[in-house]
Design a protein around this motif. Structure first.
Motif, PDB file in Angstrom:
ATOM      1  N   GLY A 156       0.529  -0.757  -0.005  1.00 14.64           N
ATOM      2  CA  GLY A 156      -0.121   0.175  -0.003  1.00 14.64           C
ATOM      3  C   GLY A 156       1.300   0.593   0.130  1.00 14.64           C
ATOM      4  N   HIS A 157       0.275   2.481   0.167  1.00 12.80           N
ATOM      5  CA  HIS A 157       1.294   3.649  -0.650  1.00 12.80           C
ATOM      6  C   HIS A 157       1.912   3.871   1.352  1.00 12.80           C
ATOM      7  CE1 HIS A 157       1.206   7.514  -1.914  1.00 12.80           C
ATOM      8  NE2 HIS A 157       2.151   7.479  -1.844  1.00 12.80           N
ATOM      9  N   VAL A 158       0.908   4.126   2.167  1.00 13.70           N
ATOM     10  CA  VAL A 158       1.711   3.739   3.423  1.00 13.70           C
ATOM     11  C   VAL A 158       3.034   2.730   3.633  1.00 13.70           C
ATOM     12  CG1 VAL A 158       1.147   4.470   5.634  1.00 13.70           C
ATOM     13  CG2 VAL A 158      -0.635   4.890   3.693  1.00 13.70           C
ATOM     14  N   ALA A 159       2.538   2.118   3.086  1.00 16.03           N
ATOM     15  CA  ALA A 159       3.100   0.845   3.532  1.00 16.03           C
ATOM     16  C   ALA A 159       4.455   1.330   2.717  1.00 16.03           C
ATOM     17  CB  ALA A 159       2.972  -0.268   3.570  1.00 16.03           C
ATOM     18  N   GLY A 179       5.641   4.625   1.570  1.00 17.27           N
ATOM     19  CA  GLY A 179       5.974   5.351   2.259  1.00 17.27           C
ATOM     20  C   GLY A 179       7.480   4.602   3.116  1.00 17.27           C
ATOM     21  N   LEU A 180       6.538   4.252   4.641  1.00 16.30           N
ATOM     22  CA  LEU A 180       7.254   4.001   5.575  1.00 16.30           C
ATOM     23  C   LEU A 180       8.843   3.145   4.934  1.00 16.30           C
ATOM     24  CD1 LEU A 180       7.915   2.977   7.695  1.00 16.30           C
ATOM     25  CD2 LEU A 180       6.309   1.421   7.888  1.00 16.30           C
ATOM     26  N   ALA A 181       8.299   1.866   3.962  1.00 17.95           N
ATOM     27  CA  ALA A 181      10.287   1.467   3.128  1.00 17.95           C
ATOM     28  C   ALA A 181      10.861   2.506   2.820  1.00 17.95           C
ATOM     29  CB  ALA A 181       9.413   0.465   1.922  1.00 17.95           C
ATOM     30  N   LEU A 182      10.340   3.137   2.450  1.00 19.62           N
ATOM     31  CA  LEU A 182      11.294   4.112   1.879  1.00 19.62           C
ATOM     32  C   LEU A 182      11.958   5.466   2.600  1.00 19.62           C
ATOM     33  CD1 LEU A 182      12.834   5.914  -1.132  1.00 19.62           C
ATOM     34  CD2 LEU A 182      10.533   7.229  -0.775  1.00 19.62           C
ATOM     35  N   ALA A 183      11.424   5.174   3.916  1.00 17.11           N
ATOM     36  CA  ALA A 183      11.893   6.628   4.966  1.00 17.11           C
ATOM     37  C   ALA A 183      13.131   5.536   5.520  1.00 17.11           C
ATOM     38  CB  ALA A 183      10.654   6.379   5.767  1.00 17.11           C
ATOM     39  N   VAL A 184      12.954   3.999   5.522  1.00 14.78           N
ATOM     40  CA  VAL A 184      13.773   3.246   6.268  1.00 14.78           C
ATOM     41  C   VAL A 184      14.869   3.253   4.998  1.00 14.78           C
ATOM     42  CG1 VAL A 184      14.393   1.143   6.525  1.00 14.78           C
ATOM     43  CG2 VAL A 184      12.215   1.396   7.283  1.00 14.78           C
ATOM     44  N   GLY A 185      14.836   3.391   4.238  1.00  9.85           N
ATOM     45  CA  GLY A 185      15.603   3.489   3.454  1.00  9.85           C
ATOM     46  C   GLY A 185      16.724   5.172   3.710  1.00  9.85           C
ATOM     47  N   GLN A 186      15.790   5.871   3.543  1.00 12.52           N
ATOM     48  CA  GLN A 186      16.337   7.096   3.728  1.00 12.52           C
ATOM     49  C   GLN A 186      17.469   7.273   5.084  1.00 12.52           C
ATOM     50  OE1 GLN A 186      16.381   9.211   1.614  1.00 12.52           O
ATOM     51  NE2 GLN A 186      15.147   9.704   0.335  1.00 12.52           N
ATOM     52  N   GLY A 187      16.921   6.932   5.686  1.00 12.47           N
ATOM     53  CA  GLY A 187      17.152   6.353   7.232  1.00 12.47           C
ATOM     54  C   GLY A 187      19.158   5.584   7.044  1.00 12.47           C
ATOM     55  N   GLY A 188      18.435   4.266   6.220  1.00  7.77           N
ATOM     56  CA  GLY A 188      19.620   3.493   6.453  1.00  7.77           C
ATOM     57  C   GLY A 188      20.655   5.159   5.510  1.00  7.77           C
ATOM     58  N   GLY A 189      20.738   5.405   4.401  1.00 12.79           N
ATOM     59  CA  GLY A 189      20.822   6.536   4.246  1.00 12.79           C
ATOM     60  C   GLY A 189      21.733   7.371   4.981  1.00 12.79           C
ATOM     61  N   LEU A 190      21.123   7.973   5.556  1.00 12.95           N
ATOM     62  CA  LEU A 190      21.988   8.844   7.036  1.00 12.95           C
ATOM     63  C   LEU A 190      22.526   8.163   7.870  1.00 12.95           C
ATOM     64  CD1 LEU A 190      21.465  11.656   8.323  1.00 12.95           C
ATOM     65  CD2 LEU A 190      20.050  10.542   9.745  1.00 12.95           C
ATOM     66  N   ALA A 191      22.610   6.866   7.687  1.00 12.71           N
ATOM     67  CA  ALA A 191      23.437   5.740   8.837  1.00 12.71           C
ATOM     68  C   ALA A 191      24.445   5.789   8.118  1.00 12.71           C
ATOM     69  CB  ALA A 191      22.633   4.598   9.010  1.00 12.71           C
ATOM     70  N   GLY A 192      24.622   5.417   6.787  1.00 14.10           N
ATOM     71  CA  GLY A 192      25.629   5.590   5.478  1.00 14.10           C
ATOM     72  C   GLY A 192      26.759   6.730   5.927  1.00 14.10           C
ATOM     73  N   ARG A 193      25.451   7.873   5.947  1.00 15.82           N
ATOM     74  CA  ARG A 193      26.974   8.797   5.306  1.00 15.82           C
ATOM     75  C   ARG A 193      27.553   9.270   6.577  1.00 15.82           C
ATOM     76  NH1 ARG A 193      24.082  13.370   0.555  1.00 15.82           N
ATOM     77  NH2 ARG A 193      23.096  11.603  -0.727  1.00 15.82           N
ATOM     78  N   LEU A 194      27.448   9.242   7.389  1.00 18.71           N
ATOM     79  CA  LEU A 194      27.862   8.601   8.723  1.00 18.71           C
ATOM     80  C   LEU A 194      29.456   7.905   9.230  1.00 18.71           C
ATOM     81  CD1 LEU A 194      24.958  10.603  11.101  1.00 18.71           C
ATOM     82  CD2 LEU A 194      26.815  11.141  10.411  1.00 18.71           C
ATOM     83  N   GLY A 195      28.479   6.667   9.220  1.00 20.05           N
ATOM     84  CA  GLY A 195      28.782   5.147   9.653  1.00 20.05           C
ATOM     85  C   GLY A 195      30.443   4.517   8.239  1.00 20.05           C
TER      86      GLY A 195
END
Length: 396
Positions: free
Chosen positions: A249-252, A254-270
């Protein structure tokens, strides 16, 4: 007889204020770049209009990137930062005119003039201030500005649009950008002599030849195209892919993409920490290509059959690699570049990234017409794997 003592070279200004300011610049540019997409539902902007805005932005940004390092050498990195912030404000004022094609095209051109030069300018000054051993972490910290700006816009702009008017969101970004100019101009007298004296006689042709004639830099430029294409496959196409082909679904989605964006932030730091302490940056950049290829291929092949929690893990890993490579990559470009030509070389190398940002969507759309977006993910994964292997095979 008294031995002569050599004069002590002047101490460099502090790194931290420049790092904070350049991270803030990228956050402001990201705010402007993503604002039309966030405000589109209330501004009446259709997908074609958004495509016009982003395509114009990336095309102009590609050309402006090549000139960004040259501008930093002639004007100074923080004067370029001020001009980028001014371009963001202009883009938002054009966007306030409405969702018609002329306004979006003008806004796209203006945002391209902002997003193209800002990374070469920041590399020019941070590459001079940071020790080589610290560059992976410093550049990775700076690259978090993209995620910070995107997340701030995602949270605040819808609320502003609902409470007031969608145009108020654009106006708020323009005010933030103009406020940034005050910060950049305050820092300019301290930092700009370091870059302004570096490349006053350096031109666009010389910047291009610097990368063309250096095998290692040329490979970095070529590798950045599929890396950037994989990044936009996540950031720009994942929600559509997840809804149309993975059955979310659209909400799910979007949640998955948000998790991916969180991974990007963690990656840029880590990854900056990893490259500083354990793995050579060049090797890590190559391994990240293999990592993003594996994650994209896994989602393309098995995404529809994965339980949602496992899909979130896969999306996080894709974000960790496909959105987390930039800082370590830029640090390696700085290492390979002549010390007084970091900005110019970065601008020329990033032309490859813009080729990926423009060509990636075209490849995905073409693939979707035949085998679906899953096929596009597999093609981009193959290109990223080849790029990663190419970097791992280069010794310098």
């Amino acid at each position: 007889m008294v031995a002569e003592t050599l004069p002590t070279p002047p101490a460099l200004p502090a790194l931290r204020p420049a790092l904070v300011a350049m991270t803030a610049l990228q956050a402001v540019v990201a705010l402007g770049l993503f604002a039309p997409g966030v405000l589109a539902p209330r501004m009446g902007i259709d997908p074609a209009g958004l495509g016009l805005f982003t395509t114009a932005g990336f095309l102009v940004g590609m050309a402006a990137s090549l000139g960004g390092g040259v501008m930093a050498g002639r004007l100074g990195a923080f004067r370029v930062a001020s001009l980028c912030a001014l371009a963001v404000a202009a883009a938002m004022l054009f966007a306030m005119l409405g969702g018609n094609a002329a306004a979006l095209l003008a806004a796209g051109v203006a945002i391209g003039l902002a997003c193209g030069p800002e990374t070469p300018a920041s590399s020019a000054i941070l590459g001079r201030l940071a020790r080589e051993a610290d560059r992976p972490l410093v550049f990775s910290l700076r690259q978090t500005g993209n995620q910070l700006g995107a997340m701030a816009g995602s949270v605040t702009l819808p609320a502003i649009a609902m409470a007031f008017d969608p145009r108020a969101g654009y106006a708020a970004i323009a005010l933030v950008a103009l406020g940034g100019i005050l910060l950049f101009e305050r820092l300019r007298p301290v930092y700009d002599p370091l870059t302004r004296s570096a490349g006053a006689a350096f031109g666009l042709g010389a910047a291009w030849r610097l990368v063309r004639d250096d095998r290692a830099l040329r490979r970095m430029a070529l590798a950045s195209a599929p890396y950037a294409a994989t990044q936009i496959a996540l950031n720009g196409f994942f929600v559509v892919f997840a809804v149309a082909e993975l059955g979310l679904g659209h909400v799910a989605a979007g949640l998955a993409l948000a998790v991916g964006q969180g991974g990007g932030l963690a990656g840029r730091l880590g990854w900056g920490v990893v490259a500083t302490r354990w793995v050579a940056p060049r090797r890590l950049v190559g391994l990240l290509g293999l990592g993003m290829a594996a994650a994209a291929a896994f989602i393309g092949l098995a995404g529809a059959s994965l339980p949602f929690p496992l899909l979130l893990v896969a999306t996080f890993l894709l974000g960790l690699t496909a959105s987390g490579w930039n800082g370590v990559f830029l640090a390696e470009v700085a290492r390979l570049s002549p010390r007084d030509r970091i900005g110019e070389a970065t601008g020329a190398v990033l032309v490859g990234s813009y080729v990926g940002l423009i060509g990636g969507p075209m490849l995905l759309i073409a693939a979707s017409a035949f085998g679906g977006l899953a096929t596009g993910y597999l093609l981009i994964a193959a290109l990223a794997a080849l790029a990663g292997l190419s970097l791992l095979g280069e010794n310098r």
